[in-house]
Design an enzyme around this catalytic site. Structure first.
Site, PDB file in Angstrom:
ATOM      1  N   CYS A   1     -15.619  -7.880  21.633  1.00 25.85           N
ATOM      2  CA  CYS A   1     -16.343  -7.171  22.682  1.00 25.85           C
ATOM      3  C   CYS A   1     -16.317  -7.961  23.983  1.00 25.85           C
ATOM      4  O   CYS A   1     -16.272  -7.392  25.075  1.00 25.85           O
ATOM      5  CB  CYS A   1     -17.768  -6.893  22.241  1.00 25.85           C
TER       6      CYS A   1
ATOM      7  N   HIS B   1     -23.817  -9.328  21.935  1.00 27.27           N
ATOM      8  CA  HIS B   1     -22.765  -8.322  22.137  1.00 27.27           C
ATOM      9  C   HIS B   1     -22.553  -8.185  23.650  1.00 27.27           C
ATOM     10  O   HIS B   1     -23.498  -8.176  24.421  1.00 27.27           O
ATOM     11  CB  HIS B   1     -23.180  -6.988  21.510  1.00 27.27           C
TER      12      HIS B   1
END
Length: 1225
Positions: free
Chosen positions: A50, A283
């Site tokens: 990510c 994230h």
């Protein structure tokens, strides 16, 4: 590691295409989903990428970067088609970036794949599953691009767009002399902890000054004395795109763990940088401003429904903000003409404005007003006597100089200054109905967002981590607006157009395939009815036809297709649904209504359809429906007894009856006159209480009503077996144990009619009975009864430890159906151990031997028996356990201890190892002679040098033979000198003295132990430096297998605990090479920072500190990491922030590390790498590619086996992120 996880390919034009299956429903073969309503493409997460996806989207939505990359054609970068040609240079990374950007712009898919790009980085599946820091990736990716674009027109791409300059100044207070040092940057790193926002952080770094005064004075070169001075930093040159990295992560020294700062940290949409200029993870996801209007920005219906609730929430937040004492006090002070007010009057002003005093409204929560002002010293400034309060200057300029919308942070007198618009990872959004809009790109998911959403990124778990500001003077041409094809190279346009055409075709084919169903047509003329179920009278191929048809077609179309398949059919054709049951095929519902679609009738893929006349099959009437389903029952009958006397044997058969049949019919068919039937109530045949006699009054009930289904068991007892039943209760009072069978294979090397037989047994059968039965079944001689044993055989065919003959099957922990070997030799008793043993170090190639010993035998007695059986002479041997990786492990050092006391069990494997163990408390230490190799001579070719180094790194030590020393090939000189036995309580000096007595050292002239340096040997390299000659060896925690290498010195050495030993080498000007390394002792007791190391090296070489560059070498990677004293600086606030130690990440500086030094007076380049490094990296890359191909081939071979395995996610240690780049010099 993760199987086929990385074989998934969501980008149609990827180089790695998976094979197509006819009807596979997997993601590999389905075409990728088209773009959603935003018309923007996301990027598929490979497992932990990510952070990579966020950075790639940021670069993609920077059109100047994207178009500059597109401007480089194949004549400069090469072509991916030539990647395997040895004589052609292909710049893979920029080519794959071009291709990825083209896919994100033009390819109609929901998410693009980065598999090809990460492969060009040299990453494997482990790297793709491991999350890294996006700030680190940004620097490494830019460095890799700069290296890849050397020699092309885009060589200055990164420098042109992202390069800026900081100037560090020290001004003497006496002579006003200014000492400057200029530092380049690609991103600014700013503090987050104890800072309210970006403006305050920049103010601390580039406006506030650090003063040298009192005991901390500065030596001025002009005054030639210690003077007071002021130190500051300013932004001298700003790039078109300013990257700001927020130091969100800190280290808690009490808990010894990293934590993320989630406090509120504000940043503006536009920022004026003039006050800061001298001449002017969890994230990741990214907020992007779409400056070219490529996407479709519209709110979802759900958001419009929530507008009323949002308005109410906003009003509530405004009320809270108005009641905030911080806002109220700032407003009161800013309204004063002098911008300051006495503290006593501030409370009065508050009472006049709000109608309530501070003590009554706020004191209980915030304390006295003066204390509140002191706690917010970053905003309020008290006079020296604490009687007056004002706002700090920074807040006048940054907070109250904004426009009415709060989007341009500048003072009124600076309206003509250059403004910067934030553009990337977590930034402020605009909700205007025209122009550029904002999107949240979260891996594959892309959605529009509103301006207020940015406030969520000020604080909390998902707070902003990296900011990209775009110079507001940069304008985009009108032809670029809403035109994704703008300046995309022609060959990529053609490739994407062709890929989109193929994608549309695949989606049409996929849609058709999704609606096709396969039907199995069972022809009634080829079936017969038996025991209430239908069975083919011919072969399956002749009785069943396969038909593929679109489920959107009608039943009449299906009937017509069947007529075309069959050559001849008489009479009516009735189609009925059918189902294959354990008893056979059964017919259910008739399909009526030729106008109905097949999907509407409920026919699914793989359905069975029975084609018949609707009445009979083979002249016998067929009763369809659920009420007439055939049921397959297991019928058990008791038989005689096993010869072992343990348990009863039964005969099992299967019987089919209609579920509508009465139990009386079943009793007549199965039981003899006077017999009874018992039904299993719970399905477990092992438990006696589960069996119930079916009473006479239930005989009129049907099979379905009493609950008998496919696989149910019934027990039929004849009249002579009814003694097992309690007539009064109808319960079974006694029953057999779990009866099954074991396989026994003949290993006695005798001629036998059968080599493998099945023996019926129960869990209570004794192993001796099984052995006797197997000998009889194998027709072997009775003499084997007293000279044989049974040994389990594992899945690899290995004979395991014999099972004691007095054990039952349950006690032996054997599963029914297990394979046993009948072998010569008596089985061990319960007081004996069956052991395997091997000889020497090559355990893979040495056959195992077996022995039976008493568990009360000592280690020495066991060793003697093993030596006698193997025929080994002498007593110079000892025993070791076998560890989990099938290597010689822990030594059994207490030779007088009993095997039972040492937890040696049957089936264990021991290793006979050469050499006598040292006495208890002593260490047997192998000693090596260590001397770094001299610098490679110029007469050798550089390729030969690197080949030599690569070969030497991978070689292993060979044990010495006789008295001759054994040399180890390595990039350092190692020579085996011999072993030393020494007490663990001895000192390091004693170890060096004993090493000097070895024959190898006697040929050398070593005056005293102080002329020797001792290292532990780790992976054939010096590891930990052993210092302090007067320290006991036990305190070093040396393991039983630790090896020591001794290095000779030219002078005495006695290193202190804070001394760090470094190998320092100066670069040769004009050449990519270095002079001989020298040892440098660096005292790190005061600080171990980059700044201190630079000063130590500058003093060593008598050079100005600003005229050297230093880097640490990582020989296992052929890489250099530059050590900068400025990149690690956190804040300029009077040294309140301590610099990070070089002994921590990312440098992990330790004894023996190689430090390269560049003299900037003689050369401008800051490249520390050598030609050997280039060739070494290329060799490593080729080896990695070969390993990857080998793993892929192995994965294909084991594809079937790997389907049943469950992948377990292991926590991996943190490793440095790197990108492999080819040589383009």
């Amino acid at each position: 590691m993760f199987g086929d996880l990385f074989e998934e390919n969501f980008s149609f034009v990827s180089n790695n295409q998976c094979g197509k299956g006819k009807k596979s429903k997997s993601k590999d073969t389905e075409p990728p989903a088209p773009r959603e309503f935003t018309k923007l493409s996301g990027i598929k997460n490979q497992g932990g990428t990510c952070y990579l996806n966020s950075l790639l989207q940021t670069l993609h939505f920077t059109p100047e970067f994207r178009e500059a990359l597109f401007s480089l054609g194949p004549e400069e970068l090469g072509s991916l088609e030539d990647i395997n040609k040895p004589d052609v240079k292909v710049r893979i990374i920029p080519l794959q970036l071009q291709r990825l950007f083209a896919q994100l712009l033009l390819l109609d898919q929901q998410a693009a794949s980065t598999t090809d790009l990460t492969e060009s980085f040299g990453w494997n599946s482990n790297e793709e599953m491991r999350q890294h820091d996006v700030q680190e990736l940004n620097r490494i990716l830019f460095s890799a691009l700069e290296t890849s674009l050397v020699g092309t027109s885009g060589h200055d791409l990164i420098n042109r767009l992202y390069h800026g300059t900081v100037v560090n100044q020290i001004v003497c207070k006496e002579c006003k002399n200014v000492s400057e040092r200029q530092e380049d940057f690609l991103d600014l790193t700013v503090a987050v902890k104890d800072v309210s926002g970006l403006e305050e952080a920049l103010w601390n770094m580039y406006v506030e000054e650090e003063y040298f005064e009192n005991d901390n004075l500065y030596r001025c070169g002009t005054c030639n004395k210690l003077v007071e001075a002021a130190k500051s930093a300013k932004l001298r040159k700003l790039p078109p795109f300013l990257t700001v990295s927020l130091l969100r992560f800190n280290f808690d020294f009490e808990k010894c763990e990293r934590y993320k700062e989630t406090s509120c940290y504000t940043f503006p949409i536009r920022i004026n940088l003039r006050p800061f200029c001298g001449c002017y993870g969890g994230h990741y996801h990214v907020y992007i401003k779409d400056v070219d209007a490529l996407g479709n920005w519209q709110l979802q219906e759900e958001e419009s429904k929530l507008m009323t609730e949002e308005k109410v929430q906003k009003d509530t937040e405004n009320i809270k903000e108005m009641e905030n004492p911080l806002t109220i006090l700032k407003g009161i002070i800013s309204e004063e003409e002098s911008k300051q007010i006495p503290v006593d009057q501030l409370g009065q002003k508050l009472l006049e404005k709000k109608g309530m005093s501070w003590n009554k409204k706020y004191r209980k929560q915030y304390g006295p007003i003066r204390k509140y002002l002191q706690n917010h010293s970053q905003i309020f400034q008290l006079s020296p006597d604490d009687k007056k309060v004002s706002l700090k200057e920074m807040y006048h300029q940054l907070q109250f100089g904004s426009d009415c919308r709060g989007q341009v942070l500048q003072s009124p007198s600076q309206n003509s200054d250059v403004q910067w618009t934030s553009e990337s990872l977590c930034t402020v959004l605009k909700d205007s109905t025209s122009g550029s809009h904002w999107f949240d790109l979260n891996d594959s998911k892309v959605q529009p967002i509103k301006e207020k959403d940015i406030e969520k990124q000020f604080q909390g778990k998902e707070s902003a981590y990296m900011l990209f500001y775009r110079k507001s003077q940069l304008k985009r041409p009108s032809e670029a607006q809403a035109n994704p094809r703008y300046r995309v190279p022609g060959h990529l346009l053609n490739e994407m157009d062709a890929a989109n055409i193929e994608l549309r075709k695949r989606r049409v084919d996929s849609d058709s395939a999704d609606n096709n169903i396969d039907l199995r047509l069972h022809l009634g003329s080829h079936y017969k009815l038996y025991n209430g179920a239908l069975h083919p009278s011919l072969s399956w191929k002749e009785s069943v036809l396969d038909l593929t048809i679109d489920k959107r077609k009608t039943l009449g179309d299906l009937r017509q297709s069947i007529f075309q398949l069959l050559e001849f059919w008489e009479g009516d054709m009735i189609l009925s649904t059918a189902k294959s049951l354990p008893a056979g095929l059964h017919v259910y519902q008739t399909l009526d209504g030729d106008e109905m679609t097949l999907g509407g009738t409920g026919l699914a893929d793989g359905a069975d359809v029975f084609v018949w006349n609707g009445k009979e099959v083979g002249g016998v009437e067929v009763l369809p429906g659920l009420d007439h389903e055939p049921v397959l029952l297991n019928v058990l009958r008791l038989a005689g007894y096993n010869e072992g006397g343990k348990g009863q044997h039964f005969i099992e058969s299967q019987h089919v009856v209609p579920c509508s049949a009465e139990l009386s019919t079943l009793w007549k068919a199965l039981a003899s006159p006077g017999g009874i039937i018992l039904m299993n109530s719970s399905g477990s045949d092992k438990e006696v209480e589960n069996w119930k006699v079916i009473p006479e009054e239930d005989m009129k009930k049907t099979v379905k009503i009493v609950g008998l289904t496919d696989g149910s068991s019934i027990l039929v007892l004849d009249s002579h077996d009814q003694s097992l039943v309690n007539v009064a209760s109808g319960n079974l009072t006694a029953f057999m144990h779990d009866i099954s069978w074991l396989q026994v294979k003949n290993f006695c090397q005798l001629e036998a009619e059968e080599k493998q037989v099945k023996i019926t047994a129960t869990v209570e059968t004794v192993m001796s009975d099984i052995k006797i039965k197997a000998i009889q079944e194998l027709r072997l001689g009775e003499e084997l009864v007293d000279d044989s044993c049974l040994r389990p055989i594992n899945g690899k065919g290995k004979l395991l430890s014999p099972v004691p003959e007095d054990y039952t099957v349950k006690e032996a922990e054997l599963k029914m159906g297990s394979l046993l070997g009948l072998c010569h030799g008596k089985a061990p008793t319960s007081t004996q151990l069956f052991l395997y043993f091997v000889i020497g170090n090559d355990l893979q190639g040495t056959p195992e031997m077996e022995i039976v010993v008493e568990e009360t035998a000592s280690v020495r007695e066991c060793l003697n028996l093993m030596l006698e059986k193997s025929g080994l002479p002498g007593e110079n041997w000892h025993l070791r356990r076998l560890d989990w990786c099938y290597e010689a492990g822990e030594a059994l050092s207490e030779e007088g201890a009993r095997l039972r006391e040492l937890n040696v069990c049957s089936g264990d494997t021991l290793v006979i190892t050469e050499g006598k163990l040292p006495p208890k408390g002593f260490l047997k230490v192998p000693i090596w002679w260590y001397k770094p190799l001299i610098h490679f001579g110029q007469q050798e070719s550089m390729q030969d040098q690197v080949n030599c180094m690569t070969c030497m790194m991978g070689a292993l030590r060979v044990s010495p033979a006789g008295d001759s020393p054994a040399y180890v090939q390595s990039d350092i000189g190692l020579c085996y000198a011999g072993d030393v036995e020494i007490s663990g309580e001895a000192f390091l000096e004693d170890l060096k003295i004993q090493a000097m007595t070895l024959p190898f050292f006697q040929e050398l002239s070593v005056p005293s132990p102080e002329f020797l340096r001792a290292w532990t040997l780790e992976s054939k390299r010096p590891g930990k430096l052993l210092r302090n000659n007067q320290q006991q060896l036990n305190e070093y925690k040396l393991g039983g297998r630790t090896e020591i290498c001794i290095e000779p010195l030219q002078k005495e050495e006695n290193l202190g605990p804070s001394d760090l030993l470094l190998r320092v080498q100066m670069g040769i000007p004009g050449e990519r090479d270095y002079y001989h390394s020298v040892d440098l002792v660096w005292d790190t007791s005061k600080e171990c920072t980059a700044w201190a190391l630079r000063h130590r090296l500058a003093a060593h070489y008598s050079l100005p500190v600003e005229k050297i560059e230093i880097a640490k070498y990582f020989p296992e990677k052929f890489e250099w990491m530059t050590i900068s004293s400025w990149t690690q600086q956190i804040s300029k606030r009077k040294r309140k922030k301590k610099q990070e130690s070089l002994q921590s990440a990312p440098f992990h500086l330790k004894d023996g590390d190689i430090i390269g030094v560049k003299n900037l007076l003689l050369e401008e380049g800051k490249d520390f790498s050598t030609v050997r490094d280039d060739i070494g990296k290329e060799t490593q890359r080729q080896l990695a590619m070969e390993k990857k191909k080998s793993r892929q081939a192995q994965r294909l071979q084991n594809d079937v086996l790997s389907e049943g395995k469950v992948a377990t996610k292991h926590r991996k240690p943190e490793v440095a992120l790197s990108i492999n780049v080819g040589i383009f010099r």
